[in-house]
Design a protein around this motif. Structure first.
Motif, short mmCIF file in Angstrom:
data_model
loop_
_atom_site.label_atom_id
_atom_site.label_comp_id
_atom_site.label_asym_id
_atom_site.label_seq_id
_atom_site.Cartn_x
_atom_site.Cartn_y
_atom_site.Cartn_z
N ASP A 1 0.79 -1.23 0.00
CA ASP A 1 0.00 0.00 0.00
C ASP A 1 0.83 1.28 0.00
O ASP A 1 0.31 2.35 0.30
N LYS A 2 2.10 1.17 -0.32
CA LYS A 2 2.94 2.37 -0.33
C LYS A 2 2.41 3.36 -1.37
O LYS A 2 2.00 2.98 -2.46
N SER A 3 2.44 4.65 -1.00
CA SER A 3 2.07 5.68 -1.97
C SER A 3 3.34 6.15 -2.69
O SER A 3 4.44 6.12 -2.13
N LYS B 1 5.25 9.06 -5.45
CA LYS B 1 5.24 10.32 -6.20
C LYS B 1 5.72 9.99 -7.60
O LYS B 1 6.84 9.50 -7.78
N GLN C 1 -4.07 4.46 -6.39
CA GLN C 1 -4.92 5.56 -5.93
C GLN C 1 -4.33 6.38 -4.79
O GLN C 1 -4.76 7.50 -4.55
N ASN C 2 -3.37 5.84 -4.06
CA ASN C 2 -2.76 6.60 -2.97
C ASN C 2 -1.61 7.48 -3.45
O ASN C 2 -1.01 8.19 -2.66
N SER C 3 -1.32 7.40 -4.73
CA SER C 3 -0.14 8.09 -5.25
C SER C 3 -0.46 9.49 -5.75
O SER C 3 -1.61 9.81 -6.08
N LYS C 4 0.57 10.33 -5.80
CA LYS C 4 0.45 11.68 -6.36
C LYS C 4 1.12 11.68 -7.73
O LYS C 4 2.32 11.40 -7.84
#
Length: 284
Positions: free
Chosen positions: A114-116, A118, A138-141
């Protein structure tokens, strides 16, 4: 006029230019796009008729196809990664090989649970890579840049169409101040890489209609975008980050050597479904 008659006209007008199976695809794609009808309608209702007004886009489409304009530009949309993307003459039409590149990134990221992340997409075009990654991770920028303001306008529409948030930047990777950018966990790019000498291998519908800015590079400096991406990534890729690139299959070893000379590590070439080296991954 009956749909079966229109289909026959497609073949009469286009079979000399395209394979018959492709002409069928043109007709059925337009059938779905303009009328919302599935291809089995001709089986279920062989005498199905449409109005003069409904006929018009089919015949306009035939005229454009005779000029070898890509179907995706005629319809104004393309499919990529199970999603619909708006396209026009300012952006490349998304391709299956690029889907493979996106899949590679997603597979690698999912190993890290679940790591986000960049993520930066350099030369985003229609935004297909950035949007697909934003939907899958989905957790990523996700940030996307392009030198073309017209391409960025389409990419922004595609982000809205697919309900994802992406930061868009108007910039030229060949002339960029890397100090104004943060550090990224993933940098991805499908830059221009077709040499002028390879134009003869390119189909007319691509060569005459898709943006040259996004396709071609000089014969004597074919890796100029990869050199620029390497320089940027040396400063803006995180210590454990990954760089993913779509590459020219004829310059696979040259591209790999370039990143080796720039002291990138774990450089790996990957083949596409046609067994061509079309992707490269490396670490800082």
């Amino acid at each position: 006029m009956q749909l079966s008659e229109i289909k026959n006209i497609f073949h009469l007008e286009l079979d000399s230019l395209y394979p018959k199976e492709e002409v069928d695809t043109f007709f059925y794609r337009m059938l779905e796009h303009y009328l919302g009808l599935e291809r089995f309608v001709l089986v279920m209702e062989p005498h199905y008729s449409i109005s003069k007004e409904e006929e018009q886009p089919f015949f306009e489409g035939i005229s454009q196809l005779k000029l070898e304009k890509p179907l995706q530009y005629i319809l104004g949309e393309a499919h990529f990664f199970d999603a619909i993307f708006k396209v026009n003459e300012h952006v490349l039409i998304p391709r299956p090989e690029t889907e493979e590149l996106v899949n590679w990134i997603i597979d690698d990221c999912q190993i890290k649970n679940d790591k986000s992340f960049k993520i930066l997409d350099i030369g985003t075009g229609s935004g297909c890579i950035a949007v697909a990654l934003a939907k899958a991770l989905q957790n990523s920028k996700v940030t996307a840049l392009d030198v073309s303001a017209e391409a960025l306008a389409i990419a922004k529409e595609n982000a809205q169409l697919n309900n994802v948030e992406i930061e868009f930047i108007h910039a030229d990777i060949l002339n960029i101040d890397s100090s104004k950018f943060p550090v990224y966990d993933i940098i991805v790019s499908n830059p221009p890489y077709v040499r002028e000498l390879e134009k003869g291998e390119i189909q007319n519908n691509v060569k005459e209609h898709e943006p040259s800015l996004a396709l071609f590079v000089p014969n004597d400096n074919a890796l100029l975008f990869y050199k620029a991406i390497a320089q940027f990534s040396k400063k803006n890729l995180s210590k454990e980050g990954k760089l993913y690139l779509e590459i020219n299959q004829y310059l696979d070893e040259e591209t790999k050597s370039l990143f080796a000379r720039e002291n990138f590590k774990e450089i790996r070439l990957k083949k596409d479904i046609f067994e061509n080296h079309r992707m490269l991954r490396c670490s800082k």
